[in-house]
Design a protein around this motif. Structure first.
Motif, PDB file in Angstrom:
ATOM      1  N   PRO A  75       0.813  -1.216   0.000  1.00 39.02           N
ATOM      2  CA  PRO A  75       0.000   0.000   0.000  1.00 39.02           C
ATOM      3  C   PRO A  75       0.845   1.264   0.000  1.00 39.02           C
ATOM      4  O   PRO A  75       2.049   1.241   0.310  1.00 39.02           O
ATOM      5  CB  PRO A  75      -0.798  -0.117   1.306  1.00 39.02           C
ATOM      6  N   PHE A  76       0.196   2.365  -0.327  1.00 40.32           N
ATOM      7  CA  PHE A  76       0.812   3.686  -0.265  1.00 40.32           C
ATOM      8  C   PHE A  76       1.343   3.949   1.146  1.00 40.32           C
ATOM      9  O   PHE A  76       0.669   3.694   2.142  1.00 40.32           O
ATOM     10  CB  PHE A  76      -0.241   4.733  -0.627  1.00 40.32           C
ATOM     11  N   GLY A  77       2.582   4.442   1.228  1.00 41.08           N
ATOM     12  CA  GLY A  77       3.179   4.760   2.519  1.00 41.08           C
ATOM     13  C   GLY A  77       3.917   3.615   3.163  1.00 41.08           C
ATOM     14  O   GLY A  77       4.577   3.804   4.198  1.00 41.08           O
TER      15      GLY A  77
ATOM     16  N   VAL B 259       8.189   6.976   9.431  1.00 41.60           N
ATOM     17  CA  VAL B 259       7.399   8.044   8.831  1.00 41.60           C
ATOM     18  C   VAL B 259       5.977   7.915   9.362  1.00 41.60           C
ATOM     19  O   VAL B 259       5.216   7.038   8.935  1.00 41.60           O
ATOM     20  CB  VAL B 259       7.423   7.987   7.293  1.00 41.60           C
ATOM     21  N   VAL B 260       5.627   8.779  10.304  1.00 43.79           N
ATOM     22  CA  VAL B 260       4.299   8.776  10.909  1.00 43.79           C
ATOM     23  C   VAL B 260       3.345   9.503   9.964  1.00 43.79           C
ATOM     24  O   VAL B 260       3.586  10.653   9.595  1.00 43.79           O
ATOM     25  CB  VAL B 260       4.318   9.459  12.288  1.00 43.79           C
ATOM     26  N   GLN B 261       2.252   8.836   9.592  1.00 43.62           N
ATOM     27  CA  GLN B 261       1.328   9.375   8.593  1.00 43.62           C
ATOM     28  C   GLN B 261      -0.056   9.593   9.206  1.00 43.62           C
ATOM     29  O   GLN B 261      -0.550   8.753   9.950  1.00 43.62           O
ATOM     30  CB  GLN B 261       1.228   8.414   7.410  1.00 43.62           C
ATOM     31  N   VAL B 262      -0.674  10.719   8.860  1.00 45.80           N
ATOM     32  CA  VAL B 262      -1.996  11.087   9.376  1.00 45.80           C
ATOM     33  C   VAL B 262      -2.974  11.143   8.204  1.00 45.80           C
ATOM     34  O   VAL B 262      -2.771  11.904   7.251  1.00 45.80           O
ATOM     35  CB  VAL B 262      -1.966  12.445  10.105  1.00 45.80           C
ATOM     36  N   TYR B 263      -4.026  10.349   8.296  1.00 42.53           N
ATOM     37  CA  TYR B 263      -5.061  10.305   7.271  1.00 42.53           C
ATOM     38  C   TYR B 263      -6.375  10.807   7.857  1.00 42.53           C
ATOM     39  O   TYR B 263      -6.677  10.564   9.029  1.00 42.53           O
ATOM     40  CB  TYR B 263      -5.246   8.883   6.738  1.00 42.53           C
ATOM     41  N   VAL B 264      -7.164  11.496   7.020  1.00 41.98           N
ATOM     42  CA  VAL B 264      -8.430  12.075   7.467  1.00 41.98           C
ATOM     43  C   VAL B 264      -9.540  11.657   6.517  1.00 41.98           C
ATOM     44  O   VAL B 264      -9.368  11.678   5.293  1.00 41.98           O
ATOM     45  CB  VAL B 264      -8.355  13.614   7.529  1.00 41.98           C
ATOM     46  N   GLY B 265     -10.686  11.276   7.088  1.00 43.02           N
ATOM     47  CA  GLY B 265     -11.868  10.949   6.300  1.00 43.02           C
ATOM     48  C   GLY B 265     -13.089  11.653   6.853  1.00 43.02           C
ATOM     49  O   GLY B 265     -13.273  11.725   8.073  1.00 43.02           O
ATOM     50  N   ASP B 266     -13.914  12.199   5.960  1.00 46.02           N
ATOM     51  CA  ASP B 266     -15.156  12.858   6.354  1.00 46.02           C
ATOM     52  C   ASP B 266     -16.221  11.777   6.532  1.00 46.02           C
ATOM     53  O   ASP B 266     -16.544  11.054   5.584  1.00 46.02           O
ATOM     54  CB  ASP B 266     -15.571  13.865   5.281  1.00 46.02           C
ATOM     55  N   VAL B 267     -16.765  11.654   7.739  1.00 47.64           N
ATOM     56  CA  VAL B 267     -17.682  10.549   8.041  1.00 47.64           C
ATOM     57  C   VAL B 267     -18.964  10.637   7.229  1.00 47.64           C
ATOM     58  O   VAL B 267     -19.471   9.631   6.720  1.00 47.64           O
ATOM     59  CB  VAL B 267     -17.999  10.518   9.550  1.00 47.64           C
ATOM     60  N   ALA B 268     -19.543  11.828   7.085  1.00 48.94           N
ATOM     61  CA  ALA B 268     -20.816  11.984   6.368  1.00 48.94           C
ATOM     62  C   ALA B 268     -20.795  13.279   5.569  1.00 48.94           C
ATOM     63  O   ALA B 268     -21.334  14.298   5.990  1.00 48.94           O
ATOM     64  CB  ALA B 268     -21.991  11.976   7.335  1.00 48.94           C
ATOM     65  N   SER B 269     -20.169  13.242   4.400  1.00 50.40           N
ATOM     66  CA  SER B 269     -20.046  14.431   3.568  1.00 50.40           C
ATOM     67  C   SER B 269     -21.240  14.558   2.631  1.00 50.40           C
ATOM     68  O   SER B 269     -21.835  13.564   2.216  1.00 50.40           O
ATOM     69  CB  SER B 269     -18.751  14.373   2.758  1.00 50.40           C
TER      70      SER B 269
ATOM     71  N   GLY C 197       1.566   3.646   9.757  1.00 51.70           N
ATOM     72  CA  GLY C 197       2.709   3.531   8.877  1.00 51.70           C
ATOM     73  C   GLY C 197       2.389   3.404   7.413  1.00 51.70           C
ATOM     74  O   GLY C 197       3.303   3.343   6.582  1.00 51.70           O
ATOM     75  N   SER C 198       1.104   3.369   7.036  1.00 51.33           N
ATOM     76  CA  SER C 198       0.697   3.358   5.634  1.00 51.33           C
ATOM     77  C   SER C 198      -0.802   3.586   5.588  1.00 51.33           C
ATOM     78  O   SER C 198      -1.479   3.606   6.626  1.00 51.33           O
ATOM     79  CB  SER C 198       1.054   2.028   4.947  1.00 51.33           C
ATOM     80  N   SER C 199      -1.350   3.703   4.376  1.00 53.28           N
ATOM     81  CA  SER C 199      -2.790   3.931   4.264  1.00 53.28           C
ATOM     82  C   SER C 199      -3.590   2.705   4.685  1.00 53.28           C
ATOM     83  O   SER C 199      -4.789   2.802   4.943  1.00 53.28           O
ATOM     84  CB  SER C 199      -3.160   4.310   2.822  1.00 53.28           C
ATOM     85  N   ARG C 200      -2.930   1.552   4.772  1.00 54.11           N
ATOM     86  CA  ARG C 200      -3.595   0.321   5.195  1.00 54.11           C
ATOM     87  C   ARG C 200      -3.154  -0.132   6.584  1.00 54.11           C
ATOM     88  O   ARG C 200      -3.607  -1.170   7.066  1.00 54.11           O
ATOM     89  CB  ARG C 200      -3.294  -0.793   4.181  1.00 54.11           C
ATOM     90  N   ASP C 201      -2.271   0.614   7.213  1.00 55.16           N
ATOM     91  CA  ASP C 201      -1.766   0.249   8.544  1.00 55.16           C
ATOM     92  C   ASP C 201      -1.949   1.446   9.468  1.00 55.16           C
ATOM     93  O   ASP C 201      -1.056   2.269   9.615  1.00 55.16           O
ATOM     94  CB  ASP C 201      -0.296  -0.163   8.457  1.00 55.16           C
ATOM     95  N   LEU C 202      -3.125   1.542  10.069  1.00 59.23           N
ATOM     96  CA  LEU C 202      -3.474   2.693  10.910  1.00 59.23           C
ATOM     97  C   LEU C 202      -3.916   2.192  12.284  1.00 59.23           C
ATOM     98  O   LEU C 202      -5.120   2.079  12.565  1.00 59.23           O
ATOM     99  CB  LEU C 202      -4.582   3.516  10.240  1.00 59.23           C
ATOM    100  N   PRO C 203      -2.967   1.885  13.155  1.00 60.12           N
ATOM    101  CA  PRO C 203      -3.316   1.320  14.466  1.00 60.12           C
ATOM    102  C   PRO C 203      -4.019   2.296  15.393  1.00 60.12           C
ATOM    103  O   PRO C 203      -4.687   1.877  16.334  1.00 60.12           O
ATOM    104  CB  PRO C 203      -1.964   0.893  15.038  1.00 60.12           C
ATOM    105  N   LEU C 204      -3.865   3.594  15.153  1.00 58.10           N
ATOM    106  CA  LEU C 204      -4.489   4.593  16.023  1.00 58.10           C
ATOM    107  C   LEU C 204      -5.587   5.322  15.253  1.00 58.10           C
ATOM    108  O   LEU C 204      -5.366   5.791  14.136  1.00 58.10           O
ATOM    109  CB  LEU C 204      -3.460   5.603  16.523  1.00 58.10           C
ATOM    110  N   THR C 205      -6.773   5.422  15.841  1.00 57.99           N
ATOM    111  CA  THR C 205      -7.870   6.157  15.224  1.00 57.99           C
ATOM    112  C   THR C 205      -8.574   7.016  16.270  1.00 57.99           C
ATOM    113  O   THR C 205      -8.578   6.696  17.462  1.00 57.99           O
ATOM    114  CB  THR C 205      -8.904   5.206  14.581  1.00 57.99           C
TER     115      THR C 205
END
Length: 307
Positions: A105-107, A150-160, A217-225
């Protein structure tokens, strides 16, 4: 080579993504070198012999096959025209939205050590264009040697209200830690990081609501939410001739203009009878204009839209 030595390591020197799914199981490790340049040979040797620890991350998703790519059905196009049919869904945005299996995956990126993420805290200050989302987490080097993550932060809009990717990279930081060391990592996300571009408004806009934040650590590895709620002014849809009569009546500036035009329409009770007006509220204004057969004077309406 793998038949005679199962410790084969593959080093890629390439300018773009190559397919690895058909052969990667025969390699003990894959080192993605990219376009190495003049000092590439020495850098690769340092990494292979452990004089340096790999710390790069993939800037592209590596799909399983060419047919999985978002532009597969549109490229190379028809004649001289190529349709960018993937729209916003380029790269990881497409693979993650479709939940497609990928090679990497990316990242993504490995090193000679390991890292652990913990204790994500998210707070929101301000609202609208002044909104700031502050993040703090703990990163620990749990492996035997020093390294960089490389710590990566991803954001998603729950109900756009508009079509948006399920997650987008909004921040990242490369953090160097000695073996066994841990540290706090901080990020600040501004309103622009949570916004989308609206062609209707001609600008970036922030829509109030919940946003899901993923760190890893990637767009598919997000242990913290974490999920944060951001306040913003209601997003009014700009009026046009295709806006419904109800939208015009709900607009403080547009309602008087429309009502004046309706009141001046000969032989009509639309402006005077709320029941009749309610019957046409769902119609686009241009449809109502066509139904009146030219009796509705639109000069004031068009002047209002021009300004």
């Amino acid at each position: 080579m793998a038949q005679v030595n199962r410790n084969a390591v593959v080093v890629l020197a390439n300018g773009g993504v190559v397919q690895v799914a058909t052969w990667q199981q025969h390699a003990r490790a894959i080192l993605a070198g990219g376009l190495n340049g003049q000092a590439g040979g020495g850098a690769i040797a340092d990494l292979l012999f452990g004089l340096a620890n790999p710390c790069g991350r993939l800037a592209e998703t590596i799909p399983l096959r060419l047919q999985d790519t978002p532009a597969y059905l549109n490229f190379p196009g028809d004649g001289d025209a190529v349709s960018y049919g993937e729209r916003l869904y380029v790269g990881y945005r497409y693979y993650d939205a479709k939940d497609l299996p990928v090679s990497y995956p990316f990242g993504h990126g490995l090193s000679y050590t390991t890292f652990a993420y913990s204790d994500l805290r998210a707070t929101v200050d301000g609202e609208g264009e002044e909104a700031v989302v502050r993040l703090r987490l703990t990163l620990a080097n749990t492996g035997p040697v020093a390294g960089k993550e490389v710590v990566q932060v991803y954001v998603g809009d729950v109900a756009s209200s508009v079509d948006r990717p399920i997650r987008e990279l909004k921040a990242f930081a490369k953090v160097e830690l000695a073996a066994g060391e841990s540290t706090g990592v901080d990020f600040e996300l501004r309103a622009r990081d949570l916004s989308f571009f609206s062609p209707l408004h001609g600008r970036w806009v922030l829509e109030a609501g919940d946003f899901e934040i993923g760190v890893g650590g990637s767009s598919r590895d997000l242990p913290l939410t974490a999920t944060v709620s951001v306040q913003a002014p209601a997003l009014a849809r700009p009026l046009s001739l295709t806006s419904s009569v109800a939208e015009w009546l709900a607009d403080s500036a547009g309602a008087p203009v429309l009502m004046q035009a309706l009141a001046a329409m000969p032989g009509s009770t639309l402006a005077a009878d709320p029941t009749v007006l309610h019957m046409v509220e769902s119609l686009p204004l241009d449809r109502l204009m066509a139904m009146t057969g030219g009796r509705l004077d639109t000069a004031g309406i068009r002047q209002f839209l021009d300004h």
